[in-house]
Design a protein around this motif. Structure first.
Motif, mmCIF file in Angstrom:
data_model
loop_
_atom_site.group_PDB
_atom_site.id
_atom_site.type_symbol
_atom_site.label_atom_id
_atom_site.label_comp_id
_atom_site.label_asym_id
_atom_site.label_seq_id
_atom_site.Cartn_x
_atom_site.Cartn_y
_atom_site.Cartn_z
ATOM 1 N N SER A 145 0.718 -1.152 -0.121
ATOM 2 C CA SER A 145 0.005 -0.075 -0.077
ATOM 3 C C SER A 145 0.871 1.163 0.044
ATOM 4 O O SER A 145 1.751 1.436 0.746
ATOM 5 C CB SER A 145 -0.928 -0.125 1.247
ATOM 6 N N VAL A 146 0.817 2.037 -1.138
ATOM 7 C CA VAL A 146 1.677 3.389 -1.244
ATOM 8 C C VAL A 146 0.799 4.434 -1.171
ATOM 9 O O VAL A 146 -0.160 4.680 -1.838
ATOM 10 C CB VAL A 146 2.245 3.268 -2.535
ATOM 11 N N ASN A 147 1.064 5.268 -0.055
ATOM 12 C CA ASN A 147 0.320 6.580 0.314
ATOM 13 C C ASN A 147 0.913 7.781 -0.681
ATOM 14 O O ASN A 147 2.129 8.217 0.033
ATOM 15 C CB ASN A 147 0.302 6.784 1.680
ATOM 16 N N LEU A 148 0.330 8.344 -1.448
ATOM 17 C CA LEU A 148 0.891 9.658 -1.948
ATOM 18 C C LEU A 148 0.210 10.943 -1.328
ATOM 19 O O LEU A 148 -0.262 11.799 -2.178
ATOM 20 C CB LEU A 148 0.525 9.492 -3.474
ATOM 21 N N GLY A 149 0.078 10.902 -0.207
ATOM 22 C CA GLY A 149 -0.195 12.069 0.573
ATOM 23 C C GLY A 149 -1.690 12.074 1.156
ATOM 24 O O GLY A 149 -2.274 13.090 1.700
ATOM 25 N N LYS A 197 -6.458 16.518 -5.414
ATOM 26 C CA LYS A 197 -5.524 17.671 -5.510
ATOM 27 C C LYS A 197 -4.111 17.633 -5.769
ATOM 28 O O LYS A 197 -3.472 18.424 -6.202
ATOM 29 C CB LYS A 197 -5.891 18.610 -4.329
ATOM 30 N N ASP A 198 -3.687 16.249 -5.639
ATOM 31 C CA ASP A 198 -2.167 16.092 -5.674
ATOM 32 C C ASP A 198 -1.935 15.182 -6.930
ATOM 33 O O ASP A 198 -0.781 14.916 -7.253
ATOM 34 C CB ASP A 198 -1.787 14.978 -4.432
ATOM 35 N N VAL A 199 -3.004 14.934 -7.748
ATOM 36 C CA VAL A 199 -2.792 14.120 -8.866
ATOM 37 C C VAL A 199 -1.682 14.784 -9.838
ATOM 38 O O VAL A 199 -0.819 13.914 -10.555
ATOM 39 C CB VAL A 199 -4.043 13.937 -9.485
ATOM 40 N N LEU A 200 -2.017 15.962 -9.995
ATOM 41 C CA LEU A 200 -0.828 16.631 -11.007
ATOM 42 C C LEU A 200 0.492 16.902 -10.641
ATOM 43 O O LEU A 200 1.592 17.160 -11.345
ATOM 44 C CB LEU A 200 -1.344 17.919 -11.530
ATOM 45 N N TYR A 238 4.477 12.350 -8.685
ATOM 46 C CA TYR A 238 3.571 11.242 -8.036
ATOM 47 C C TYR A 238 2.793 10.846 -9.508
ATOM 48 O O TYR A 238 2.807 9.577 -9.613
ATOM 49 C CB TYR A 238 2.249 12.031 -7.494
ATOM 50 N N LEU A 239 2.788 11.769 -10.395
ATOM 51 C CA LEU A 239 2.221 11.057 -11.797
ATOM 52 C C LEU A 239 3.188 10.227 -12.354
ATOM 53 O O LEU A 239 2.744 9.320 -13.087
ATOM 54 C CB LEU A 239 1.642 12.289 -12.651
ATOM 55 N N ASN A 240 4.474 10.640 -12.641
ATOM 56 C CA ASN A 240 5.419 9.776 -13.341
ATOM 57 C C ASN A 240 5.553 8.474 -12.537
ATOM 58 O O ASN A 240 5.842 7.285 -13.253
ATOM 59 C CB ASN A 240 6.700 10.447 -13.139
ATOM 60 N N PHE A 241 5.513 8.392 -11.170
ATOM 61 C CA PHE A 241 5.668 7.075 -10.469
ATOM 62 C C PHE A 241 4.262 6.416 -10.722
ATOM 63 O O PHE A 241 4.800 5.012 -10.974
ATOM 64 C CB PHE A 241 5.438 7.361 -9.143
ATOM 65 N N LEU A 247 -8.703 7.100 -5.634
ATOM 66 C CA LEU A 247 -8.616 8.468 -5.674
ATOM 67 C C LEU A 247 -9.658 9.193 -4.789
ATOM 68 O O LEU A 247 -10.687 8.852 -4.985
ATOM 69 C CB LEU A 247 -9.020 8.725 -7.258
ATOM 70 N N TYR A 248 -9.126 9.833 -3.961
ATOM 71 C CA TYR A 248 -10.233 10.524 -3.132
ATOM 72 C C TYR A 248 -10.245 12.084 -3.408
ATOM 73 O O TYR A 248 -9.299 12.758 -3.787
ATOM 74 C CB TYR A 248 -9.561 10.553 -1.735
ATOM 75 N N GLY A 249 -11.435 12.732 -3.577
ATOM 76 C CA GLY A 249 -11.715 14.064 -3.951
ATOM 77 C C GLY A 249 -12.469 14.462 -4.945
ATOM 78 O O GLY A 249 -13.233 13.413 -5.377
ATOM 79 N N GLU A 250 -12.495 15.526 -5.557
ATOM 80 C CA GLU A 250 -13.592 16.097 -6.381
ATOM 81 C C GLU A 250 -13.484 15.236 -7.589
ATOM 82 O O GLU A 250 -14.527 14.976 -8.444
ATOM 83 C CB GLU A 250 -13.266 17.745 -6.726
ATOM 84 N N GLY A 251 -12.443 14.662 -8.238
ATOM 85 C CA GLY A 251 -12.347 14.133 -9.537
ATOM 86 C C GLY A 251 -12.007 14.807 -10.721
ATOM 87 O O GLY A 251 -11.980 14.243 -11.671
ATOM 88 N N LYS A 252 -11.808 16.117 -10.273
ATOM 89 C CA LYS A 252 -11.334 16.937 -11.721
ATOM 90 C C LYS A 252 -10.351 16.543 -12.398
ATOM 91 O O LYS A 252 -9.946 16.811 -13.362
ATOM 92 C CB LYS A 252 -11.408 18.381 -11.284
ATOM 93 N N ASN A 253 -9.394 15.862 -11.651
ATOM 94 C CA ASN A 253 -7.927 15.618 -12.346
ATOM 95 C C ASN A 253 -7.941 14.023 -12.715
ATOM 96 O O ASN A 253 -6.919 13.491 -13.117
ATOM 97 C CB ASN A 253 -6.791 15.730 -11.208
ATOM 98 N N LEU A 254 -9.313 13.375 -12.802
ATOM 99 C CA LEU A 254 -9.233 12.097 -13.226
ATOM 100 C C LEU A 254 -8.663 12.198 -14.721
ATOM 101 O O LEU A 254 -8.249 10.950 -15.175
ATOM 102 C CB LEU A 254 -10.917 11.851 -13.542
#
Length: 613
Positions: A71-75, A126-129, A133-136, A150-157
């Motif tokens: 399990s990898v937590n990216l924030g 909010k951290d997707v971009l 993180y994205l490269n990883f 993925l948690y949050g608004e989803g605008k960066n789907l």
């Protein structure tokens, strides 16, 4: 029925009752109104959770024995809660990007994942971009099975348009989402929702995959139409048990309709004032529950495979039995405890000084306990011949005997070509995600994780921690057909939910429904027993296993103070684990009817439906 051949040893001490929450929705807070609000919050989080990119049906995860999961937590801020849920289903290794903050990329994190084939990534929208993180994510997805939470608004789907790995998106970022999303990954909660609007060219309105629930769900009693206030009496009975020295501690777990609605630990590992508090994850010596959680399932599998015929004699499978009184006995008689075997042979009473040593060596290589080793031939030359040649006195009558399961272990090993402990681990426990279940727990776990049993002053001269309490099982090295299995309450619940599901769990069919029905149903004309399984007693004056148990109830008890009972009529799995034999054997657990009384609190709570307002 349990053996009674040890001594009482009363020890005064002060014991506290503690509760360890699995996560904040723990059934420890038995407050109906509070839990109704909590359930509404969890249901809201469920309706806001959508499964995407599941074309390959990776979700729910299958074949847990073949997945090494990280399990990898990216924030994500509620990852601790999420990981606590993930760890209920299989062993999870947790890693966090915050441990690699000095690096411009996450190459070191990716390198640390080289031994894992499945990576569960948690990230807030909010951290997707964030470039590293994205490269990883894109890099690790090339070589591993990756699941993104993925948690949050989803605008960066839209950043994941070129990704084909499963995404479980929750518009919530709160703790409720952290409870639900991990359960969707493993099938504790079904995915049923679709996107309600377009987020990108790929993730459009109407997108979303559906799944079905295939594993235990961890929730509050109200989710199973049980008023949590009606379970409060369990606390009082557990405290009564501890106060009256029935056991220093215990764990109670209740599963209703596949939902874990109660999981609570009481007391301490021992009566010592500075003893460790009991935890729901602690590992117990299951004693005779081994019979129905290791040996009997192995027999069930072999019968299904047509390798074992219940109406064939013992000698057909055990060559050494052919010239003994045991030869003509049928396997069915053995499984029903109607073979005529003597109930118990106290092998430890006749062990000689030259048979054991306090040090391990080539001559004394079988470990019985800390500081106690016997010759490897002791079973073959002393114990087994004595069992094989013991007189058959009561054939056709019900006489509960441990020898039955020594015999069935040998039959199983002849037919599977494997030691019993290896066979059940590979065929049942690992695929089911049972992390603690198995024999010889000291080979895998620390002393602190294992509940002590007896302070044996007669035979092994030591406090037993992680070495089987049963003397006969100990003398064969801790792996026997009648005792030796250790597990946590969660693992026991998983196994018996599989049986309640007619052999199905986690998307895999472990037994045919008709096999489960045959072994767990009443199969004797002279007793209440099933094949291997104990059952509800039709003599209602015995109130066994409890006064309100239904005639469908099956399971088993264990001498160390354990039991598991399945009541299909109520959709119930009830697990009670304790160490009543610490520091010496206490009869108070039985005298106070602790296990049965707790079971009846549960039965009453289930039978008293919540009124819909």
């Amino acid at each position: 029925m349990e053996k009674k051949y040890m001594r009482k040893n009363n020890l005064a001490s002060i014991v506290t009752v503690g509760c360890l929450a699995l996560f904040t929705l723990s059934a420890c807070a038995q407050e109906h109104t509070k839990n109704e609000i909590r359930l509404a919050q969890l249901n809201a989080a469920t309706t806001q959770t959508v499964l995407l990119n599941n074309q390959k049906n990776l979700i729910p995860l299958l074949s847990l024995d073949k997945n090494k999961v990280a399990s990898v937590n990216l924030g994500y801020q509620n990852q601790h809660t999420a990981d606590s849920l993930l760890n209920k289903y299989t062993k999870i290794t947790s890693l966090s990007a915050t441990d690699y903050t000095n690096a411009a990329n996450l190459n070191d994190l990716e390198d640390d994942l080289k031994y894992f084939n499945t990576v569960l990534i948690s990230i807030a929208d909010k951290d997707v971009l964030t470039p590293k993180y994205l490269n990883f994510i894109y890099s690790i997805a090339k070589s591993k099975n990756v699941v993104i939470s993925l948690y949050g608004e989803g605008k960066n789907l839209k950043a994941f348009d070129d990704l084909n790995t499963p995404i479980i998106w929750s518009s919530f970022k709160n703790e409720e989402a952290a409870v639900i999303v991990p359960q969707v990954i493993f099938g504790g909660v079904a995915a049923t929702n679709k996107l309600t609007k377009d987020f990108s060219a790929k993730y459009t309105a109407g997108s979303g995959f559906t799944t079905v629930a295939t594993r235990l769900k961890y929730t509050v009693p109200e989710d199973a139409n049980v008023n949590s206030d009606n379970l409060n009496e369990i606390d009082k009975i557990a405290q009564e048990a501890i106060t009256n020295k029935a056991a220093p501690g215990m764990v109670v777990m209740v599963v209703k309709d596949g939902k874990v609605i109660f999981n609570k630990a009481y007391g301490k590992h021992t009566y010592d004032q500075d003893a460790l508090p009991e935890k729901v994850t602690d590992i117990f010596d299951l004693a005779s529950v081994t019979k129905v959680t290791a040996t009997t399932p192995s027999v069930m599998r072999l019968v299904e495979q047509q390798k074992l015929n219940l109406d064939t004699n013992i000698g057909a499978y055990i060559p050494k039995a052919r010239t003994t009184p045991m030869n003509a006995i049928h396997i069915r008689e053995v499984m029903l405890h109607q073979a005529g075997f003597v109930p118990y042979i106290p092998f430890h009473n006749s062990i000689k000084p030259e048979d054991h040593s306090s040090d391990s060596s080539a001559v004394f290589s079988v470990k019985v306990a800390d500081g106690y080793y016997v010759k490897p031939a002791y079973f073959k030359e002393i114990m087994w011949p004595k069992m094989l040649n013991s007189p058959i006195l009561t054939r056709g009558k019900y006489v509960y005997s441990d020898i039955s399961m020594y015999v069935m272990k040998d039959v199983v090993e002849h037919l599977t070509l494997k030691p019993l402990n290896q066979y059940v681990q590979e065929n049942f426990y690992n695929p089911l995600g049972m992390q603690t279940a198995g024999f010889l727990p000291r080979n895998r776990f620390s002393r602190e994780q294992i509940i002590p049993t007896e302070n044996d002053t007669f035979f092994r001269k030591t406090l037993l921690v992680g070495y089987v309490h049963d003397q006969g099982a100990a003398l064969v090295g801790g792996v026997s057909g009648h005792a030796g299995l250790f597990a946590s309450a969660n693992d026991v619940a998983i196994f018996y939910q599989m049986l309640l599901n007619k052999g199905s769990y986690g998307g895999e069919q472990f037994f045919k429904p008709e096999t489960v029905d045959m072994f767990t149903a009443k199969q004797s004309n002279v007793s209440r027993r099933g094949l291997g399984f104990d059952r509800w007693d039709p003599d209602t004056s015995n109130k066994y296993p409890s006064e309100l148990a239904s005639p469908q109830t099956y399971g088993h008890t264990g001498y160390t103070g354990t039991c598991v009972w399945v009541d299909p009529s109520r959709g119930l799995v009830y697990v009670f684990l304790s160490n009543r034999v610490n520091p010496g054997v206490s009869e108070m657990l039985g005298k106070l009817k602790i296990r049965g009384r707790i079971e009846d609190v549960i039965n009453k709570a289930i039978d008293t439906k919540i009124k819909i307002q």
